[in-house]
Design a protein around this motif. Structure first.
Motif, PDB file in Angstrom:
ATOM      1  N   ASN A  81     -49.685  -5.113   9.535  1.00 21.54           N
ATOM      2  CA  ASN A  81     -48.490  -4.583  10.192  1.00 21.54           C
ATOM      3  C   ASN A  81     -47.817  -5.638  11.061  1.00 21.54           C
ATOM      4  O   ASN A  81     -46.579  -5.732  11.096  1.00 21.54           O
ATOM      5  N   ALA A  82     -48.619  -6.431  11.776  1.00 23.55           N
ATOM      6  CA  ALA A  82     -48.041  -7.472  12.632  1.00 23.55           C
ATOM      7  C   ALA A  82     -47.307  -8.510  11.797  1.00 23.55           C
ATOM      8  O   ALA A  82     -46.184  -8.930  12.146  1.00 23.55           O
ATOM      9  N   LEU A  83     -47.901  -8.952  10.708  1.00 20.22           N
ATOM     10  CA  LEU A  83     -47.241  -9.948   9.868  1.00 20.22           C
ATOM     11  C   LEU A  83     -46.016  -9.369   9.172  1.00 20.22           C
ATOM     12  O   LEU A  83     -44.982 -10.042   9.062  1.00 20.22           O
ATOM     13  N   ASP A  84     -46.111  -8.138   8.732  1.00 21.60           N
ATOM     14  CA  ASP A  84     -44.946  -7.518   8.100  1.00 21.60           C
ATOM     15  C   ASP A  84     -43.803  -7.401   9.097  1.00 21.60           C
ATOM     16  O   ASP A  84     -42.631  -7.624   8.761  1.00 21.60           O
ATOM     17  N   GLY A  85     -44.141  -7.081  10.351  1.00 17.55           N
ATOM     18  CA  GLY A  85     -43.112  -7.020  11.382  1.00 17.55           C
ATOM     19  C   GLY A  85     -42.476  -8.365  11.645  1.00 17.55           C
ATOM     20  O   GLY A  85     -41.251  -8.471  11.813  1.00 17.55           O
ATOM     21  N   ALA A  86     -43.301  -9.420  11.683  1.00 17.65           N
ATOM     22  CA  ALA A  86     -42.763 -10.767  11.896  1.00 17.65           C
ATOM     23  C   ALA A  86     -41.890 -11.195  10.727  1.00 17.65           C
ATOM     24  O   ALA A  86     -40.837 -11.818  10.913  1.00 17.65           O
ATOM     25  N   LEU A  87     -42.300 -10.859   9.514  1.00 12.73           N
ATOM     26  CA  LEU A  87     -41.497 -11.184   8.336  1.00 12.73           C
ATOM     27  C   LEU A  87     -40.163 -10.453   8.359  1.00 12.73           C
ATOM     28  O   LEU A  87     -39.120 -11.016   8.010  1.00 12.73           O
ATOM     29  N   GLU A  88     -40.183  -9.203   8.794  1.00 12.20           N
ATOM     30  CA  GLU A  88     -38.926  -8.453   8.898  1.00 12.20           C
ATOM     31  C   GLU A  88     -38.031  -9.049   9.982  1.00 12.20           C
ATOM     32  O   GLU A  88     -36.819  -9.215   9.785  1.00 12.20           O
ATOM     33  N   ASP A 103     -43.972  -3.879   2.850  1.00 11.79           N
ATOM     34  CA  ASP A 103     -42.637  -4.103   2.295  1.00 11.79           C
ATOM     35  C   ASP A 103     -42.380  -5.571   2.005  1.00 11.79           C
ATOM     36  O   ASP A 103     -41.703  -5.915   1.025  1.00 11.79           O
ATOM     37  N   ARG A 104     -42.935  -6.455   2.849  1.00 10.22           N
ATOM     38  CA  ARG A 104     -42.637  -7.884   2.722  1.00 10.22           C
ATOM     39  C   ARG A 104     -43.875  -8.736   2.443  1.00 10.22           C
ATOM     40  O   ARG A 104     -43.828  -9.955   2.555  1.00 10.22           O
ATOM     41  N   ILE A 105     -44.991  -8.105   2.083  1.00  7.05           N
ATOM     42  CA  ILE A 105     -46.226  -8.827   1.778  1.00  7.05           C
ATOM     43  C   ILE A 105     -46.705  -8.419   0.393  1.00  7.05           C
ATOM     44  O   ILE A 105     -46.969  -7.232   0.143  1.00  7.05           O
ATOM     45  N   VAL A 106     -46.813  -9.385  -0.507  1.00  5.29           N
ATOM     46  CA  VAL A 106     -47.245  -9.086  -1.870  1.00  5.29           C
ATOM     47  C   VAL A 106     -48.374 -10.028  -2.283  1.00  5.29           C
ATOM     48  O   VAL A 106     -48.408 -11.198  -1.883  1.00  5.29           O
ATOM     49  N   HIS A 107     -49.287  -9.498  -3.061  1.00  4.96           N
ATOM     50  CA  HIS A 107     -50.338 -10.310  -3.659  1.00  4.96           C
ATOM     51  C   HIS A 107     -49.861 -10.823  -5.008  1.00  4.96           C
ATOM     52  O   HIS A 107     -49.316 -10.062  -5.821  1.00  4.96           O
ATOM     53  N   LEU A 108     -50.066 -12.124  -5.258  1.00  2.67           N
ATOM     54  CA  LEU A 108     -49.739 -12.745  -6.534  1.00  2.67           C
ATOM     55  C   LEU A 108     -51.031 -12.810  -7.345  1.00  2.67           C
ATOM     56  O   LEU A 108     -51.858 -13.703  -7.134  1.00  2.67           O
ATOM     57  N   PRO A 109     -51.247 -11.871  -8.271  1.00  2.00           N
ATOM     58  CA  PRO A 109     -52.516 -11.847  -9.009  1.00  2.00           C
ATOM     59  C   PRO A 109     -52.734 -13.121  -9.821  1.00  2.00           C
ATOM     60  O   PRO A 109     -51.784 -13.839 -10.157  1.00  2.00           O
ATOM     61  N   ARG A 110     -53.983 -13.393 -10.147  1.00  2.00           N
ATOM     62  CA  ARG A 110     -54.312 -14.575 -10.934  1.00  2.00           C
ATOM     63  C   ARG A 110     -53.610 -14.525 -12.286  1.00  2.00           C
ATOM     64  O   ARG A 110     -53.695 -13.532 -13.007  1.00  2.00           O
ATOM     65  N   GLY A 111     -52.901 -15.600 -12.577  1.00  2.00           N
ATOM     66  CA  GLY A 111     -52.164 -15.661 -13.830  1.00  2.00           C
ATOM     67  C   GLY A 111     -50.738 -15.160 -13.735  1.00  2.00           C
ATOM     68  O   GLY A 111     -50.000 -15.227 -14.725  1.00  2.00           O
ATOM     69  N   PHE A 112     -50.325 -14.687 -12.549  1.00  2.00           N
ATOM     70  CA  PHE A 112     -48.949 -14.211 -12.394  1.00  2.00           C
ATOM     71  C   PHE A 112     -47.983 -15.386 -12.503  1.00  2.00           C
ATOM     72  O   PHE A 112     -48.184 -16.430 -11.900  1.00  2.00           O
ATOM     73  N   ARG A 113     -46.939 -15.199 -13.296  1.00  4.06           N
ATOM     74  CA  ARG A 113     -45.944 -16.244 -13.532  1.00  4.06           C
ATOM     75  C   ARG A 113     -44.556 -15.734 -13.161  1.00  4.06           C
ATOM     76  O   ARG A 113     -44.251 -14.562 -13.364  1.00  4.06           O
ATOM     77  N   TRP A 114     -43.746 -16.639 -12.629  1.00  2.00           N
ATOM     78  CA  TRP A 114     -42.368 -16.317 -12.318  1.00  2.00           C
ATOM     79  C   TRP A 114     -41.564 -17.613 -12.309  1.00  2.00           C
ATOM     80  O   TRP A 114     -42.123 -18.703 -12.379  1.00  2.00           O
TER      81      TRP A 114
END
Length: 246
Positions: free
Chosen positions: A45-52, A86-97
């Motif tokens: 929550n603290a990091l999401d708040g800082a990101l927002e 809302d602003r924190i996502v995990h990038l799973p192994r093998g995720f490409r973009w």
């Protein structure tokens, strides 16, 4: 964009690093693992708040010090990401973009050589290491320009690696090297121009010489050290380029 090394669920350091990224005009943070450890509500929550507050989003690869029982139980959205906030996502192994014309790949995981000092299911989790299926599936999916990893592939000896391993049993060191060898197999298949990693808690740069490729490898520092060692800010247009490799 900003790229950050290990934070180890350090709320104060993480929020300060997020503010630093905004001061450097970043709009996204890619974190290289050992991000959340037990993923407590106050930390997220603290990091999401800082990101927002600073209008940033953060995507992280998994490290070795993460609660995988909890993390892997979180659903994967249709876009392939795990949304923890809302602003924190995990990038799973093998995720490409792709960012523009730069093809990106996330490959988390590493071996905990100190697992003999940790309680399984509470301080380390067996899902931390790369599997043979990970190697086959990720390496077989084609090339990428940039890899974001937690571990460092074999073939590179960073300035802090020997010190970080000193005193641990040979069996643990061999298991750590086995994970690095698996990551190297992926790198050999992907042939990235650049690779960023954490895990060894030291800022350095080296060149990995493959059979038919050259990769500039950057290691980043950890929390409790200077933020300029833990985080770099880079123009997205330059992410997949380096003067060494063109």
């Amino acid at each position: 964009m900003a790229i950050a090394g290990d934070w180890h669920a350090n709320t104060r350091y993480g929020t300060e690093a997020i503010a630093h990224a905004r001061k450097r005009n970043a709009d996204v943070v890619v974190h290289l693992g050992d991000f959340g450890f037990t993923f407590t509500e106050p930390y997220l929550n603290a990091l999401d708040g800082a990101l927002e507050e600073h209008d940033l989003v953060l995507g992280f690869v998994d490290g070795n010090h993460e609660n995988f029982d909890w993390l892997l139980a979180q659903p994967i959205a249709p876009d392939g990401l795990r949304y923890l906030r809302d602003r924190i996502v995990h990038l799973p192994r093998g995720f490409r973009w792709s960012w523009g014309e730069t093809r990106c790949l996330a490959v988390g995981g590493a071996y905990s050589i100190d697992r003999i000092l940790r309680m399984p299911g509470r301080a380390w989790w067996p899902q931390e290491v790369l599997t043979a299926d990970d190697v086959r599936d990720i390496a077989g999916a084609g090339g990428a320009d940039v890899m974001f990893c937690h571990d460092c592939p074999s073939g590179i000896t960073g300035p802090a690696m020997d010190r970080a391993r000193y005193g641990f049993p040979e069996a643990e060191l061999s298991a750590s090297e086995a994970n690095r060898a698996k990551l190297r197999q992926i790198v050999d298949g992907v042939r990235p121009r650049r690779l960023w990693h954490g895990h060894f808690h030291h800022r350095y740069q080296a060149i990995l010489e493959g059979i038919d490729y050259r990769t500039v490898v950057d290691g980043l520092g950890r929390d409790k050290g200077p933020i300029d060692n833990n985080m770099v800010v880079i123009n997205l247009d330059d992410l997949g380029r380096h003067r060494i490799v063109g």
